[in-house]
Design an enzyme around this catalytic site. Structure first.
Site, short mmCIF file in Angstrom:
data_model
loop_
_atom_site.label_atom_id
_atom_site.label_comp_id
_atom_site.label_asym_id
_atom_site.label_seq_id
_atom_site.Cartn_x
_atom_site.Cartn_y
_atom_site.Cartn_z
N LYS A 58 38.89 47.89 30.79
CA LYS A 58 38.83 48.61 32.07
C LYS A 58 37.51 49.33 32.25
CE LYS A 58 43.57 49.18 33.56
NZ LYS A 58 44.62 50.10 33.98
N LYS A 103 47.77 41.76 40.87
CA LYS A 103 47.53 42.23 42.23
C LYS A 103 46.08 42.69 42.41
CE LYS A 103 49.63 46.30 40.36
NZ LYS A 103 50.93 46.82 40.01
N LYS A 141 46.56 35.96 33.92
CA LYS A 141 47.85 36.49 34.34
C LYS A 141 47.82 36.78 35.85
CE LYS A 141 50.55 40.38 33.17
NZ LYS A 141 50.78 41.59 32.38
#
Ligand code: TRP
Length: 335
Positions: free
Chosen positions: A119, A204, A201
């Site tokens: 991240k 969203k 994967k």
């Protein structure tokens, strides 16, 4: 005299972040299992809104996503009477326990978290301290409710491990406070991949909206996205590692219809991809339609929703308070 044994149900806890639209991947990979676990377990489910601000959120959008995520949990059929269903920030003990745990967690062990590395590479302009210490807050979410099991996907396994490490260490140092939670691997649970790149994967946060299906997407959008799904060159509906695209569609079709892979291969023998993709799109849309309808009813009535999340927070507070107080006392605070 008869001996009535009251069997205590095992406890389960899980949380979901309200960041953006929840997807078919969230549904088939996690939320469907939450619904299935309600009878067997004593469940605590939360909307992890505090976790969401580790990345930048627009305030109005965050507020509406918190509402909609809570409403969606109810729309899926999670019963707020039977379970404890609440919004994390409504229970102040999460952030409070997180401080106690932070002072019992080493910088070195946190530095190994792979999600932090990913991240921070993705958002180099906002590598905040919250993003770094996020697994400690997650440990607090878990340990406050003393669950036996925590259902988590592969991406959260490392965080559950550290929650366990923190709990064991705390108990050894101060005495028994926390239950050590086990990961819960559900019997069914599909790992849903991107419709545009089946090596990733379904997410969203993927910029390509055709790569994911939202639980609340319209029937037309769902069918269109499946029609455009990436498939392979073999041109037959067969599950194999080499055919990642078609295998992902088979996984999805199997999860929504309950048919086995073998049954699906037989059903579409000699048929083309076009026909199969349409069948997958239609069955996904049919599965999600009642959830969407129920969601639209629930989100209309803000007052009723507010009543439910407040009751949820009260229930959660009562449990969390006990654990938090015990931990404070053991560490040496004056209560
Ligand atoms: N970190 C989890 C995620 O991003 C969400 C989460 C927060 C969670 N607290 C939790 C999951 C406690 C399980 C238990 O998906």
């Amino acid at each position: 005299m008869c001996n009535i044994e009251t069997e205590q149900k095992k406890k389960v806890l899980s949380c979901i972040q309200p960041s953006g639209m929840l997807t078919l991947g969230n549904y088939l990979g996690a939320l469907k299992n939450w619904v299935n676990m309600q009878d067997e377990f004593d469940c605590t489910f939360a909307v992890a809104d505090l976790h969401a601000i580790t990345v930048r959120q627009e305030p109005a959008a965050l507020r509406s996503q918190i509402y909609s995520t809570y409403a969606l949990l109810l729309a899926l059929g999670i019963d707020p009477e039977k379970n404890t269903v609440f919004i994390q920030s409504h229970v102040p003990f999460h952030t409070q326990l997180s401080w106690l745990l932070s002072c019992n967690t080493q910088f070195g062990e946190m530095s190994r978290m792979t999600q932090f590395k990913d991240k921070s590479a993705k958002h180099p302009e906002n590598v905040n301290v919250g993003l770094f210490s996020y697994p400690v807050l997650m440990a607090a979410d878990i340990l406050l409710y003393k669950p036996d099991f925590v259902p988590v996907g592969a991406d959260q396994k490392q965080h559950l491990e550290i929650a366990r490490d923190i709990a064991v260490r705390f108990n050894n140092k101060y005495g028994d406070v926390f239950t050590i939670p086990e990961p819960y691997i559900p019997k069914t649970g599909a790992r849903v991949m991107s419709l545009q790149d089946p090596s990733k994967k379904m997410s969203k946060s993927d910029d390509n909206v055709n790569s994911w299906v939202a639980i609340l997407d319209s029937k037309d959008d769902i069918i269109r996205k499946f029609k455009r799904a990436v498939t392979d060159s073999e041109a037959c509906v067969r599950f194999s590692e080499e055919q990642a695209g078609i295998s992902n569609l088979i996984t999805i079709y199997s999860a929504v219809t309950g048919k086995t892979v073998a049954e699906i291969e037989r059903e579409f023998e000699g048929k083309g991809y076009g026909e199969f993709k349409l069948a997958v799109g239609e069955s996904v849309a049919d599965t999600l339609a009642p959830i969407k309808a129920s969601y639209e009813e629930i989100i209309k009535d803000k007052k009723a929703l507010e009543q439910l999340y407040k009751e949820g927070a009260d229930k959660a507070c009562r449990q969390a308070y006990k654990t938090y107080n015990k931990a404070m006392k053991k560490v040496g605070f004056v209560l």
